[in-house]
Enzyme design. Structure first.
Site, short mmCIF file in Angstrom:
data_model
loop_
_atom_site.label_atom_id
_atom_site.label_comp_id
_atom_site.label_asym_id
_atom_site.label_seq_id
_atom_site.Cartn_x
_atom_site.Cartn_y
_atom_site.Cartn_z
CE LYS A 30 6.85 -0.24 -5.81
NZ LYS A 30 6.28 -1.36 -5.03
CB SER A 105 2.44 -0.70 -5.35
OG SER A 105 3.55 -1.27 -4.69
CB SER A 129 3.86 -4.48 -4.63
OG SER A 129 2.74 -3.80 -4.14
N1 GLN Z 1 -1.91 -4.28 -2.47
C1 GLN Z 1 -1.23 -4.39 -1.22
C2 GLN Z 1 -1.36 -3.11 -0.43
O1 GLN Z 1 -1.91 -2.18 -0.93
C3 GLN Z 1 0.20 -4.76 -1.41
C4 GLN Z 1 1.02 -3.63 -1.87
C5 GLN Z 1 2.48 -3.91 -1.86
O2 GLN Z 1 2.91 -5.06 -1.91
N2 GLN Z 1 3.26 -2.84 -1.75
O3 GLN Z 1 -0.94 -3.04 0.69
#
Ligand code: GLN
Length: 425
Positions: A30, A105, A129
């Site tokens: 990532k 994400s 994410s």
């Molecule tokens: N959807 C959550 C956020 O926007 C989690 C994102 C993540 O785990 N990086 O904070």
């Protein structure tokens, strides 16, 4: 293939000659995980052209294990999102149906595994994410216990919640990758020296008590998804586990506690993108204040700006006690609830996401609705416990993910139960 899904931000192929448990295996990373001499952008214009001078701890371990780094994968900018649409490079399409999102994400990492481009990938999970895109793309993703994997080299978004974790097509590969990245590191003071021994992996859930939190089947959860999950949970009983209905009443505060805390942490962590420490060099034609404003206005996308504003507001004098401190109290309640139910149970089970992958564009202009889809993943980050998402069926042809959560440092039990389920289904 990678063009088709726009999942790889850079295709690099750094082959390793070393022998080791990942020798010859291609692993995608990532793009918020630092890779020495390879651009790392967090899918943000702010970091275009940034080339880290060092590897994240997890990447050092991948290389030492003989893995080939196949490329950096697309994501929501700085990890802020649930669909991978908040990327400066555009969305990644779901290989199972290219009109739908991958989830986020870590959407690029999930897509390259689901499309069969790589065997394994690293993601990061702040509030879901890893598990969300694993669920939407039909693969396996593990968020480790907070502290079990070093965050050194992970570009911080909300560091009290996040963990780097493995994603792959099956439980065995997830466990194999986890065994490489788990363990202590003196450069991350929150890391704990608890390696994971891959040879301990065996399919077993017999005699384990699996709690079913009733809040995971309540309002906002698609009833079709709930039914698929209930059928999956029955399989654990066939495998010799005992199920028990439990309740986590404080979960009603989870979304607010998470979104207040993560925006506060983000507003502080992202302060370093000022054109001096990180970010494009400012044009100093005018006042410093104007140059700074311009860099942050043009470098960050709308969701990142929204969160910095919210976090800065919640931390300001007069509001700090009302928002930030309250959120910390709510987090304590939630942790306490999990500790209580995980005294009686070995594992907890429920859906990963309240529905299947939405269509591209369906949620991106409605941030509140997007935040609400995190309701089932966020609690594990607040509690610091490990959680895994496993494919367990389909609805409208799209994958559905079953979520298992374990005790702190209980990845062994979690992975063994996951493998038992996978082998049976
Ligand atoms: N959807 C959550 C956020 O926007 C989690 C994102 C993540 O785990 N990086 O904070």
């Amino acid at each position: 293939m990678s063009d088709a899904y726009n999942a790889f931000l850079s295709d690099i192929e750094i082959p390793s000659s070393a022998a080791g448990p990942l020798a010859g295996i291609r692993v995608a990373v990532k793009d918020n995980i630092s890779t020495k001499n390879i651009p790392t952008t967090c899918a943000s214009k702010m970091l275009l052209g940034y080339i880290p001078p060092y590897d994240a701890h997890a990447v050092e371990l991948l290389k030492a294990a003989g893995a080939t780094i196949a490329g950096k994968t697309n994501m929501d900018e700085f990890g802020m999102g649930t669909t991978t649409e908040n990327s400066a490079f555009g969305p990644t399409l779901n290989p199972r149906d290219t009109t739908r999102v991958t989830g986020g994400s870590s959407g690029g990492s999930a897509a390259v595994v689901a499309a069969g481009i790589v065997r394994m990938a690293l993601g990061s999970d702040t509030g879901g994410s890893i598990r969300c895109p694993a669920s939407y793309c039909g693969i396996v993703g593990l968020k480790p216990t907070y502290g079990r994997v070093s965050r050194y080299g992970l570009i911080a978004y909300a560091n009290s919640f996040e963990q780097i974790g493995p994603m792959a097509a099956n439980v065995t590969d997830v466990a194999r990758l986890f065994s490489v990245i788990a363990g202590g590191d003196h450069r991350d003071s929150t890391s704990v020296d608890k390696p994971y021994d891959f040879t301990e992996l065996h399919a077993s859930v017999e005699g384990k008590i699996i709690g079913i939190p009733k809040e995971y089947f309540g309002e906002g959860i698609d009833t079709n998804i709930a039914k698929i999950i209930e059928t999956s949970i029955d399989k654990f009983e066939e495998l010799g586990a005992v199920t028990l209905e439990v309740s986590l009443p404080s979960l009603q505060y989870a979304l607010s506690a998470y979104y207040i805390t993560c925006t506060c942490e983000a507003s502080s962590n992202l302060g370093r993108f000022d054109g001096v420490r990180y970010g494009p060099k400012p044009e100093m034609t005018n006042l410093w204040h104007d140059a700074y404003t311009k860099i942050r206005e043009t470098g960050f996308g709308p969701e990142v700006r929204r969160r910095i504003l919210l976090g800065t507001f919640a931390l300001s004098t007069g509001y700090y006690g009302k928002y930030y401190v309250k959120a910390q109290h709510a987090k304590q309640l939630i942790r306490h609830d999990f500790r209580r139910v995980l005294t009686d149970c070995d594992l907890l089970a429920g859906p990963t996401m309240p529905g299947i992958a939405p269509k591209i564009g369906e949620l991106v202009d409605d941030p509140l609705r997007m935040y609400q889809t995190d309701i089932l993943t966020i609690p594990a980050n607040i509690a610091g416990i490990p959680a895994i998402s496993l494919p367990c069926g389909t609805f409208h042809g799209m994958p559905v993910g079953l979520q298992l959560m374990g005790k702190i440092f209980g990845e062994e039990v979690l992975l063994n139960a996951a493998l038992a389920f996978e082998e049976m289904t």
